[in-house]
Every structure is written in structure tokens, then in C-alpha cells.
Design an enzyme around this catalytic site. Structure first.
Site, PDB file in Angstrom:
ATOM      1  N   ASP A 103     -97.522  64.666 -50.665  1.00 34.14           N
ATOM      2  CA  ASP A 103     -97.352  65.725 -51.679  1.00 34.14           C
ATOM      3  C   ASP A 103     -98.906  65.846 -52.568  1.00 34.14           C
ATOM      4  O   ASP A 103     -99.427  64.589 -52.891  1.00 34.14           O
ATOM      5  CB  ASP A 103     -96.112  65.271 -52.792  1.00 34.14           C
ATOM      6  CG  ASP A 103     -96.396  66.394 -53.877  1.00 34.14           C
ATOM      7  OD1 ASP A 103     -96.079  67.581 -53.604  1.00 34.14           O
ATOM      8  OD2 ASP A 103     -96.243  65.940 -55.139  1.00 34.14           O
ATOM      9  N   ASP A 152    -103.685  55.234 -60.859  1.00 37.29           N
ATOM     10  CA  ASP A 152    -105.176  54.920 -60.601  1.00 37.29           C
ATOM     11  C   ASP A 152    -105.343  54.488 -59.465  1.00 37.29           C
ATOM     12  O   ASP A 152    -105.121  53.035 -59.101  1.00 37.29           O
ATOM     13  CB  ASP A 152    -105.418  54.131 -61.978  1.00 37.29           C
ATOM     14  CG  ASP A 152    -106.898  53.873 -61.984  1.00 37.29           C
ATOM     15  OD1 ASP A 152    -107.827  54.462 -61.125  1.00 37.29           O
ATOM     16  OD2 ASP A 152    -107.303  52.974 -62.604  1.00 37.29           O
ATOM     17  N   HIS A 161    -104.992  66.069 -55.590  1.00 37.44           N
ATOM     18  CA  HIS A 161    -104.929  65.147 -56.871  1.00 37.44           C
ATOM     19  C   HIS A 161    -105.294  63.767 -56.511  1.00 37.44           C
ATOM     20  O   HIS A 161    -105.295  62.823 -57.356  1.00 37.44           O
ATOM     21  CB  HIS A 161    -103.887  65.256 -57.668  1.00 37.44           C
ATOM     22  CG  HIS A 161    -103.411  66.862 -57.958  1.00 37.44           C
ATOM     23  ND1 HIS A 161    -104.075  67.496 -58.885  1.00 37.44           N
ATOM     24  CD2 HIS A 161    -102.656  67.732 -57.475  1.00 37.44           C
ATOM     25  CE1 HIS A 161    -103.883  68.921 -58.700  1.00 37.44           C
ATOM     26  NE2 HIS A 161    -102.860  68.893 -57.796  1.00 37.44           N
ATOM     27  N   ASP A 202    -108.019  65.070 -60.898  1.00 37.26           N
ATOM     28  CA  ASP A 202    -107.211  63.824 -60.662  1.00 37.26           C
ATOM     29  C   ASP A 202    -105.952  63.806 -61.271  1.00 37.26           C
ATOM     30  O   ASP A 202    -104.723  63.585 -60.858  1.00 37.26           O
ATOM     31  CB  ASP A 202    -107.915  62.705 -61.064  1.00 37.26           C
ATOM     32  CG  ASP A 202    -107.346  61.368 -60.826  1.00 37.26           C
ATOM     33  OD1 ASP A 202    -106.485  61.283 -60.078  1.00 37.26           O
ATOM     34  OD2 ASP A 202    -107.917  60.254 -61.177  1.00 37.26           O
ATOM     35  N   GLU A 250     -99.987  68.516 -48.311  1.00 36.62           N
ATOM     36  CA  GLU A 250    -100.161  69.591 -49.050  1.00 36.62           C
ATOM     37  C   GLU A 250    -101.377  69.626 -49.874  1.00 36.62           C
ATOM     38  O   GLU A 250    -101.699  69.080 -50.975  1.00 36.62           O
ATOM     39  CB  GLU A 250     -98.857  69.713 -50.266  1.00 36.62           C
ATOM     40  CG  GLU A 250     -98.940  71.130 -50.993  1.00 36.62           C
ATOM     41  CD  GLU A 250     -98.794  70.566 -52.564  1.00 36.62           C
ATOM     42  OE1 GLU A 250     -98.188  71.653 -53.261  1.00 36.62           O
ATOM     43  OE2 GLU A 250     -98.280  69.649 -52.807  1.00 36.62           O
ATOM     44  N   ASN A 261     -98.806  60.447 -56.428  1.00 34.35           N
ATOM     45  CA  ASN A 261     -99.779  61.010 -57.447  1.00 34.35           C
ATOM     46  C   ASN A 261     -99.531  60.318 -58.801  1.00 34.35           C
ATOM     47  O   ASN A 261    -100.376  60.244 -59.644  1.00 34.35           O
ATOM     48  CB  ASN A 261     -99.840  62.559 -57.418  1.00 34.35           C
ATOM     49  CG  ASN A 261    -101.003  62.897 -58.590  1.00 34.35           C
ATOM     50  OD1 ASN A 261    -102.097  62.687 -58.163  1.00 34.35           O
ATOM     51  ND2 ASN A 261    -100.506  63.426 -59.686  1.00 34.35           N
TER      52      ASN A 261
END
Length: 486
Positions: A233, A204, A237, A196, A263, A104
Site C-alpha cells: 500500500d 520513519d 510515501h 513522505d 500501489e 506507511n
């Protein structure tokens, strides 16, 4: 002979940052297998922003504890060689290894860059609270310790869409990066308007080069570690179309047996089901709705109706896609998502995930071996071991539920011919002492069963009709089995 599968999350937040954890896994692999653990979810093996970082403040995806960067060669958990030795020890003991992958964000950049941003409201990332302005953001990753080994890709502001710190004014906030084709990704959770952005420099996934690089890295790490799967993970997001693409690529490269679970931290069952559909069931999910039901039950005591414990949970609605757990590193005391199940209910909670037919249960290292830090929590291995034993040897065959009382519920696993002397009768109470009359089979007539948890010292004799009354202490659980020997 087939055996029930059980995972262990082999870390907790406060493991000492002394670089010995991979050695610990190597040393414990044989013991874990003996206890009934046949897969481990290991913490992020990639280099983080500091040697003390748990691994989620990720710096270099290609550094597994091999290069002198950000203060050390090793990660919090050890060196690359020690990690490979630990994985090999797991393989020798027929234990699968699932690596935690953090895709992320990135942290601990090597240099700042100057670029334009707009600040957004922390509680609504779609609401702009400033005009465009320049900041000095930590977005340039050159990896001076590794150079171009394994990959020549260098990260810069082009590859991120948000950050949270301006070095120029020493100020924090949520800053949306401006530029061509820049903006929050739409294919994410809609909490805070758009979720996000989570932390650090946000990757991105609208950028095709970023997607290409991350898939290339995912293949490299599986080839390097020879691991059996990934725990993904913070997937709520990340663009779900990328997660789907990533999973399909991993399966295509490493086979359908390569296991992935994500997750998606949302207690709402419908949201979890919708996510599974969006990623086309290419990954499973941890059962966050069940975790919160267990937490609520532990907080409410006798006021919680145990008959509803599985209502609106992933393991009930999508049993083949649910990784069930009691607690983990995020829910443990002091962490951002703290929702720790109380001690009195913890054995019952583990019985509910370990001794039933559905779900892929995960035992938490912090429950089994204890939690460190300023306020340590003791190990509960002596409470969990009998439940693991029953899962390995007894919890097989047809499942019959007796969820017919708000404070005392039970179920029976009828056993199979394949597993000699298998079968069990589980009773748990969140109120007073109780009992449950349950059917275990006419062929069991005359057998004398014992409580393998040793919460009850008496015995139960199975009647001629295959029925028996199985007692349980108040606020407790009992697992009744036919002993392995008379």
C-alpha cells in the site's frame, strides 16, 4: 495446460464490518476458481484502530484478529482462525492469496507522548509555518492485549517522523517531529514538496531499527499466513530503498515466486517507470495511467479516440510489470481518489484488460459483487462473467490489433492448439454501431462464431480467406468466439 491468470481484489470500501468477510472468501473460493479467478488480493488482515476500520488505519501488525485490542478480537473481516481457513480454502482451489500490507503509518496508539514538532504547510511539507513547540501526540504503542507474543517491539515517538493531531490542544495539522536525525525521508514522491507524510503517525524509514523490525514482521506474516505474495500500500510515501530491501528479503526468504505489486498512485507513466527502476523491478505496479485513460474514455464518450487508449500506459511500456485494473476501493464513488468508470463503458474496459496478451488483470469486488454504503452500486457479474469465460477459454495465441478508427477498434487472438477451439475477435465502440473486418486464420474458413457477451444475437461466418466482418453495437463491446459445441 497453461491458463491465463486473473486476480480479484476481494473487497470494497463499504463491506459490512460484521466480521464475516473471511467466511465469505472461504465459501466463494470454489466459485471464484470456476469463474476463472486464480488469485485474490485480500484486504489488510492486521488489526486496525477500530473494528469498523477498513484496515488502512493500522494498529498492530502482529494481531491478525487474535487478541482483544481496540474494541474487539476480530478485525473488520473476521478472526485469525477464519482468515487461515479462508486461505486454506483458496489453496485447495489453486487460488493464490496476496495480502495487503500497510507499512506507511500507524493509528490508534495506546498512549500519548509529549515531544517537540514544527508545523508544516499541508500543500508544501518542506515549508515550515511555525517555530518549535510541544504537542501531546498519539505515538506510543504498547499492545496491552497482545503483550510480547510474536514480538516484543514497542513503538514510540522515536520511530515516527510526523503526526497530524495534538491531543493537548485538540488540533489537527501536519507536525514534523523534531529530534536527532529526524526529518522527512528524501526517497519518496515529490508531490507537496515531499510526500513522505500521508496520515496518522508516519513511520520513519530513516531509522535502522524500524527497517529491521518491518522486514522481520514481513517474514513473520508470510510464515503465519502461508500467503503467496503482498500488495504494498501507498508506496510513493515510503522510502523506495526500503521497499527494494523489503522485496529482496521476501524473495530471498520465500523464493522468486513470491509475488509483490505496489500501489504507486500516479497517472504519469514516466514517474511509474522511474519508480520501477528505483526498486530494481523487485515489485510490479498497478497501472494507474491506464485506469485514468479508461476513466477519461468513459467520461468523454465518442469524443475519446480509442486508438490512443493504451498510449502512455504501463501495460504498453512495461507489460511484464503492470497489474491492470478498471476500478478499486480508492477510485470507487465517494472515496478520496474517486475516478469511477461509467457503467456504459465498464464492460469495454474489462474487455481491454481481460482479453489482451499483456498485463496481470485484476477484477474489482465492487464491480463484480456490488458496492455497499449509503448509495449502493449494483453487481455487474453478469456483464463480467462472459469476459472471464473468454479469458479462460478463448483469449490465447497471437494478438493482431485493428486500432484504425477513433470510435471503433478491435483485435484478434488467434488461438493455440493447446487450447481447443480457442481464439476470439473483440470489437468495441464508443460511438455508433460499427464493425471491423479482421483476419482469424484460413483454417477457420466456414466456422460460425457467436458473441459470447450476447450483446449481438446474430452470427458471423468466417470467409474462405480467413477474414470476416465482426459487428458491434454503439457504445458497447462484442466478443466473437467459436462456441464450445455446435
Amino acid at each position: 495446460m497453461s491458463q491465463n491468470h486473473t486476480m480479484m481484489q476481494f473487497f470494497e470500501w463499504h463491506i459490512l464490518p460484521d466480521g464475516t468477510h473471511w467466511k465469505r472468501l472461504k465459501e466463494l473460493a470454489s466459485e471464484l476458481k470456476d469463474k476463472g479467478i486464480d488469485s485474490v488480493w485480500i484486504p489488510p488482515p492486521t488489526k486496525a484502530q477500530t473494528p469498523e476500520d477498513t484496515g488502512y488505519g493500522i494498529y498492530d501488525l502482529y494481531d491478525l484478529g487474535e487478541f482483544d485490542q481496540n474494541g474487539s478480537v476480530r478485525t473488520k473481516y473476521g478472526t485469525k482462525d477464519e482468515l487461515l481457513e479462508a486461505i486454506e480454502a483458496c489453496k485447495e482451489n489453486d487460488i493464490c492469496v496476496y495480502a495487503d500490507v500497510v507499512m506507511n503509518h500507524k493509528a490508534g496508539a495506546d498512549e500519548t507522548e509529549r515531544f517537540k514538532v514544527i508545523e508544516v504547510d499541508q500543500n508544501n511539507r518542506m515549508q515550515e509555518i511555525s517555530g518549535p513547540f510541544d504537542i501531546d501526540g498519539w505515538t506510543k504503542f504498547t499492545f496491552p492485549g497482545r503483550g510480547d507474543t510474536y514480538s516484543s517491539f514497542k513503538w514510540n515517538v522515536e520511530h515516527f517522523n510526523g503526526t497530524d493531531y495534538d491531543e493537548g490542544t485538540i488540533r489537527t495539522g501536519i507536525f514534523k517531529i523534531l529530534g536527532d536525525h529526524k526529518g522527512w525521508n528524501d526517497n519518496v514522491d515529490l508531490e507537496f514538496g515531499n510526500y513522505d507524510y500521508l496520515m496518522f503517525a508516519n513511520i520513519d524509514y530513516n531509522h535502522p531499527i524500524v527497517r529491521e523490525e518491518m522486514i522481520k514482521w514481513g517474514k513473520w506474516m508470510t510464515d503465519t499466513l502461508k500467503c503467496d505474495g503482498y500488495r504494498l500500500d501507498a508506496v510513493k510515501h515510503i522510502d523506495y530503498t526500503f521497499i527494494r530491501e523489503f522485496a529482496l528479503e521476501m524473495h530471498q526468504t520465500h523464493g522468486d515466486h513470491f509475488y509483490m505489486f505496489g500501489e504507486y498512485w500516479n497517472p504519469d507513466l514516466k514517474a511509474c517507470q522511474e519508480y520501477l527502476q528505483k526498486v530494481e523491478f523487485t515489485v510490479d505496479l498497478i497501472d494507474v495511467p491506464l485506469h485514468f485513460k479508461l476513466h477519461h474514455a468513459s467520461e468523454a464518450g465518442r469524443d475519446f479516440d480509442l486508438r490512443t487508449i493504451f498510449d502512455d500506459t504501463l501495460v504498453q511500456s512495461n507489460p511484464l510489470n503492470a497489474v491492470t485494473f478498471v476500478d478499486n476501493h480508492d477510485s470507487q464513488p465517494g472515496e478520496s481518489l474517486e475516478s469511477f468508470i461509467q457503467d456504459w463503458f465498464k464492460p469495454s474496459a474489462y474487455a481491454l484488460i481481460l482479453l489482451r496478451h499483456d498485463g496481470y488483470p485484476c477484477v474489482f469486488y465492487g464491480d463484480y459483487y456490488g458496492i455497499g454504503g449509503e448509495e449502493p452500486v449494483g453487481r455487474k457479474s453478469k456483464l463480467i462473467d462472459p469476459l472471464l469465460y473468454a479469458r479462460v477459454h478463448k483469449a490465447y495465441g497471437e494478438q493482431i490489433d485493428y486500432f484504425d478508427h477513433p470510435n471503433t477498434i478491435g483485435w484478434v487472438r488467434m488461438g493455440t492448439d493447446e487450447h481447443e477451439r480457442s481464439g476470439c475477435a473483440v470489437v468495441l465502440s464508443n460511438g455508433d454501431n460499427g464493425e471491423k473486418r479482421m483476419f482469424v486464420g484460413e483454417e477457420r474458413a466456414g466456422e460460425v462464431w457467436v458473441d459470447c457477451t450476447e450483446n449481438r444475437g446474430d452470427t458471423v461466418k468466417i470467409g474462405d480467406d480467413g477474414w470476416a466482418v465482426f459487428p458491434v453495437n454503439g457504445g458497447s463491446v462484442s466478443v466473437w468466439i467459436l462456441p464450445d459445441s455446435e
